[in-house]
Design an enzyme around this catalytic site. Structure first.
Site, PDB file in Angstrom:
ATOM      1  N   GLU A   1       0.868  -1.167   0.000  1.00  0.00           N
ATOM      2  CA  GLU A   1       0.000   0.000   0.000  1.00  0.00           C
ATOM      3  C   GLU A   1       0.916   1.232   0.000  1.00  0.00           C
ATOM      4  OE1 GLU A   1      -2.705   0.333   3.335  1.00  0.00           O
ATOM      5  OE2 GLU A   1      -3.417   2.275   2.594  1.00  0.00           O
TER       6      GLU A   1
ATOM      7  N   ARG B   1       5.249 -12.821   9.617  1.00  0.00           N
ATOM      8  CA  ARG B   1       5.952 -11.566   9.356  1.00  0.00           C
ATOM      9  C   ARG B   1       7.357 -11.636   9.921  1.00  0.00           C
ATOM     10  NH1 ARG B   1       2.027  -7.592   8.755  1.00  0.00           N
ATOM     11  NH2 ARG B   1       3.396  -5.819   9.033  1.00  0.00           N
TER      12      ARG B   1
ATOM     13  N   LYS C   1       4.636   0.701   9.640  1.00  0.00           N
ATOM     14  CA  LYS C   1       4.768   1.980   8.928  1.00  0.00           C
ATOM     15  C   LYS C   1       4.233   3.122   9.777  1.00  0.00           C
ATOM     16  CE  LYS C   1       3.072   0.184   5.102  1.00  0.00           C
ATOM     17  NZ  LYS C   1       2.500  -0.025   3.773  1.00  0.00           N
TER      18      LYS C   1
HETATM   19  P1  ATP Z   1       3.004  -2.350   8.156  1.00  0.00           P
HETATM   20  O1  ATP Z   1       2.250  -3.257   9.064  1.00  0.00           O
HETATM   21  O2  ATP Z   1       4.461  -2.269   8.424  1.00  0.00           O
HETATM   22  O3  ATP Z   1       2.398  -1.010   8.036  1.00  0.00           O
HETATM   23  P2  ATP Z   1       1.696  -3.428   5.922  1.00  0.00           P
HETATM   24  O4  ATP Z   1       1.475  -4.879   6.016  1.00  0.00           O
HETATM   25  O5  ATP Z   1       0.546  -2.533   6.201  1.00  0.00           O
HETATM   26  O6  ATP Z   1       2.960  -3.044   6.742  1.00  0.00           O
HETATM   27  P3  ATP Z   1       1.700  -3.339   3.090  1.00  0.00           P
HETATM   28  O7  ATP Z   1       2.098  -2.225   2.215  1.00  0.00           O
HETATM   29  O8  ATP Z   1       0.272  -3.696   3.172  1.00  0.00           O
HETATM   30  O9  ATP Z   1       2.272  -3.042   4.517  1.00  0.00           O
HETATM   31  O10 ATP Z   1       2.569  -4.630   2.789  1.00  0.00           O
HETATM   32  C1  ATP Z   1       2.898  -5.112   1.528  1.00  0.00           C
HETATM   33  C2  ATP Z   1       3.252  -6.549   1.663  1.00  0.00           C
HETATM   34  O11 ATP Z   1       4.383  -6.705   2.530  1.00  0.00           O
HETATM   35  C3  ATP Z   1       2.115  -7.335   2.279  1.00  0.00           C
HETATM   36  O12 ATP Z   1       1.955  -8.515   1.546  1.00  0.00           O
HETATM   37  C4  ATP Z   1       2.567  -7.598   3.681  1.00  0.00           C
HETATM   38  O13 ATP Z   1       2.030  -8.786   4.150  1.00  0.00           O
HETATM   39  C5  ATP Z   1       4.092  -7.655   3.531  1.00  0.00           C
HETATM   40  N1  ATP Z   1       4.741  -7.297   4.779  1.00  0.00           N
HETATM   41  C6  ATP Z   1       4.581  -6.167   5.489  1.00  0.00           C
HETATM   42  N2  ATP Z   1       5.298  -6.216   6.629  1.00  0.00           N
HETATM   43  C7  ATP Z   1       5.948  -7.408   6.628  1.00  0.00           C
HETATM   44  C8  ATP Z   1       6.836  -8.057   7.532  1.00  0.00           C
HETATM   45  N3  ATP Z   1       7.215  -7.492   8.673  1.00  0.00           N
HETATM   46  N4  ATP Z   1       7.307  -9.284   7.196  1.00  0.00           N
HETATM   47  C9  ATP Z   1       6.936  -9.857   6.046  1.00  0.00           C
HETATM   48  N5  ATP Z   1       6.099  -9.308   5.161  1.00  0.00           N
HETATM   49  C10 ATP Z   1       5.598  -8.093   5.440  1.00  0.00           C
HETATM   50 MG    MG Z   2      -1.304  -3.131   5.268  1.00  0.00          MG
END
Ligand code: ATP
Ligand code: MG
Length: 560
Positions: free
Chosen positions: A36, A261, A271
């Protein structure tokens, strides 16, 4: 499949291997990385990038880059661009497969209409609080909205008017008609669309309604014919809903597989929290070298290779765990050890005067660029009567185990000569301001023809030819291994390390570093790995960031 035979397959690669053996999807493998664009990528995203692009490559498939841009209030093009830059930097290519969920807004709208017509979705006119109250809890079933059974035509009419901007935000939402008594809260008539009077960074003012992530994500995967939709564990409970949507719509059904994760000690990874550090000014920006963002790690001196090796080492599992940040640092040292040229620099200078070395004399000594890589060759380092050494390489009254320079002691100056300390010069308050030594001209190159040994080798820089530069030393951003959790209501920012940045303005470096570009890695002998920063110092000179010291806590703990 390209695969290291010594490595057993993780559970995801096992599933894909089986799917291929069964000719599922005609043997096709299609993954995607779906960020995102509401912030910059961090090391956790690298795990997902390496997995999705890695699997596609290994199985001869494809990996799309798709921006899940369904929330215009938080997203913008600055993030889109930085995400693309970071993925490229890691060394992955999406080729011509760049997509945006916003490209599917019309498809999603059409799907929504289809579900309303099928009696599987309805416009709800309860407000947000009422919807929350109706939702129930884990122990109590939810209550159906009084609007749940409104006629299809009425829902269609209201939904179209929501789209045309007739209503205020919050007046109505579109909900899926699933099951208000479901044990899975995600299935209790989840919201599919909400009214948002916000311009979108790609679709502008076209839409006054936007799909919820849960309605957009699975259908976007379906539209792109993603075979294996790899996502993190928190989406496990959303899988039944994603399956429900594609079943009801009768469209292609990707297979979702969840993995754990990445969590790292001494690091916050969300984020939202990283954004907070930036907006509160706790760090200089998203790319501050102490940030776990890919741009921060890059600026700190991390190589793409070291991050990929790290992701390979941690693997993928279904169990939540916390990885020691020392393993990430270990992967980096391993990589830089092979590639980073060695140089000499002095961070806390103490002047040395060689009293028997002629004042107008100087010479160029041979220094090895990388003992791990003979092809890196040698360079010349100037030597002269006055040098700088590290303050803590000298002690006037050394304890027993201190073998470096002290009065009467002979040590080797790296690539140069044996020097013996003869005098200590102090100012009026008793601070040591310089030390005097003699050198043995017979020991050029650092060996004595008579075979006598010294117990220490220290680094140095010529005071006459050395260059003065700013060096920034970094330590962990947090003092607590788990700043995010279980801390009696304490904010994670209470665990910020006040000593995470030390700026040294008067360091002396060998003159080969006079005109170097930003983003080049070096090993300063005995001090660690450093990288040139994009910033310049107040006097317009290159700044050097220390990436890591040479002490490898991980290798030490593992007895390697
Ligand atoms: P955050 O929780 O840090 O804000 P998010 O999951 O909201 O991250 P996205 O932009 O939705 O961030 O993530 C893009 C992809 O990266 C998704 O498929 C998510 O599952 C993966 N992702 C995000 N954080 C991690 C992590 N710590 N380990 C592995 N994959 C991750
Ligand atoms: Mg997300």
């Amino acid at each position: 499949m390209e695969q290291d035979n010594n490595k057993s397959l993780d559970f995801i690669r096992t599933i894909i291997t089986e799917d291929m053996a069964n000719n599922k999807n005609e043997g096709r493998v299609a993954t995607r990385f779906p960020p995102e664009p509401n912030g910059h990528l961090h090391i956790g995203h690298a795990k997902s990038i390496c997995l999705n692009f890695g699997v596609a490559k290994e199985f001869g498939g494809t990996c799309n880059l798709r921006f899940d841009d369904t929330n215009p209030t938080k997203e913008n093009t600055e993030y889109v661009e930085s995400i693309m830059e970071d993925v490229k930097w890691l060394g992955f290519s999406w080729g011509d497969r760049l997509y945006y969920a916003s490209d599917y807004f019309q498809n999603l709208y059409d799907y929504a209409i289809q579900l309303i017509k099928d009696g599987k979705a309805y416009v709800d006119s309860l407000n947000a609080d009422q919807i929350r109250e109706h939702r129930g809890t884990l122990n109590e079933p939810g209550k159906e909205s009084p609007f749940r059974n409104r006629p299809v035509e009425e829902s269609i009419d209201l939904f179209e008017r929501m789209k045309s901007g007739e209503f205020d935000e919050g007046a109505h939402v579109l909900r899926a008609k699933v099951d208000m008594a479901s044990g899975n809260l995600n299935m209790r008539d989840p919201i599919m669309y909400r009214i948002l009077k916000q311009p979108h960074h790609r679709t502008g003012d076209t839409w006054s309604i936007y799909p919820m992530y849960d309605f957009a994500h699975g259908q976007s995967d379906s539209i792109e014919k993603i075979t294996h939709s790899l996502c993190t564990l928190e989406f496990e409970a959303h899988r039944p809903l994603y399956n429900w949507f594609v079943d009801e719509l009768g469209i292609y059904a990707p297979r979702q597989i969840e993995f754990a994760r990445l969590n790292l000690t001494y690091t916050v990874m969300s984020k939202r929290k990283l954004m907070q550090l930036v907006t509160e000014g706790q760090v200089s920006g998203w790319d501050d070298p102490r940030m776990p963002t890919l741009s921060g790690l890059r600026r700190r001196g991390y190589t793409a290779n070291s991050i990929k090796t790290f992701c390979d080492k941690i693997g993928v599992t279904k169990h939540d765990s916390v990885t020691d940040v020392a393993l990430l640092e270990h992967s980096l040292r391993d990589d830089l050890n092979k590639t980073a040229p060695r140089v000499m620099g002095v961070l806390n200078p103490l002047k040395v005067v060689i009293t028997n070395y002629p004042e107008d004399q100087s010479e160029e000594l041979d220094a090895v660029n990388n003992p791990e890589d003979e092809s890196a060759g040698k360079r010349k380092v100037p030597f002269s009567r006055e040098l700088y050494i590290e303050r803590d390489d000298f002690m006037e009254d050394p304890p027993k185990k201190f073998y470096r320079l002290s009065p009467g002691r002979e040590v080797r100056f790296r690539y140069a000569y044996f020097l013996t300390c003869t005098d200590v010069i102090k100012d009026e308050s008793g601070n040591i301001i310089e030390i005097h030594c003699t050198y043995d001209p017979e020991t050029k190159g650092g060996n004595a023809p008579d075979g006598r040994k010294v117990k220490a080798t220290i680094h140095w820089v010529s005071a006459k030819y050395g260059i003065k530069r700013e060096v920034r030393l970094y330590d962990r951003l947090f003092t607590d291994p788990d700043p995010e959790h279980n801390k009696e209501g304490k904010e994670f920012t209470e665990f910020l390390n006040p000593d995470s940045l030390t700026v040294l303005k008067e360091c002396y470096l060998e003159p080969s570093l006079a005109d170097v570009k930003p983003g080049v890695n070096y090993q300063f002998e005995r001090l660690g790995y450093f990288i040139t920063d994009p910033d310049v110092s107040d006097d317009g000179q290159t700044v050097f960031n220390r990436t890591v010291t040479l002490r490898d806590a991980w290798a030490k703990a593992k007895g390697r």
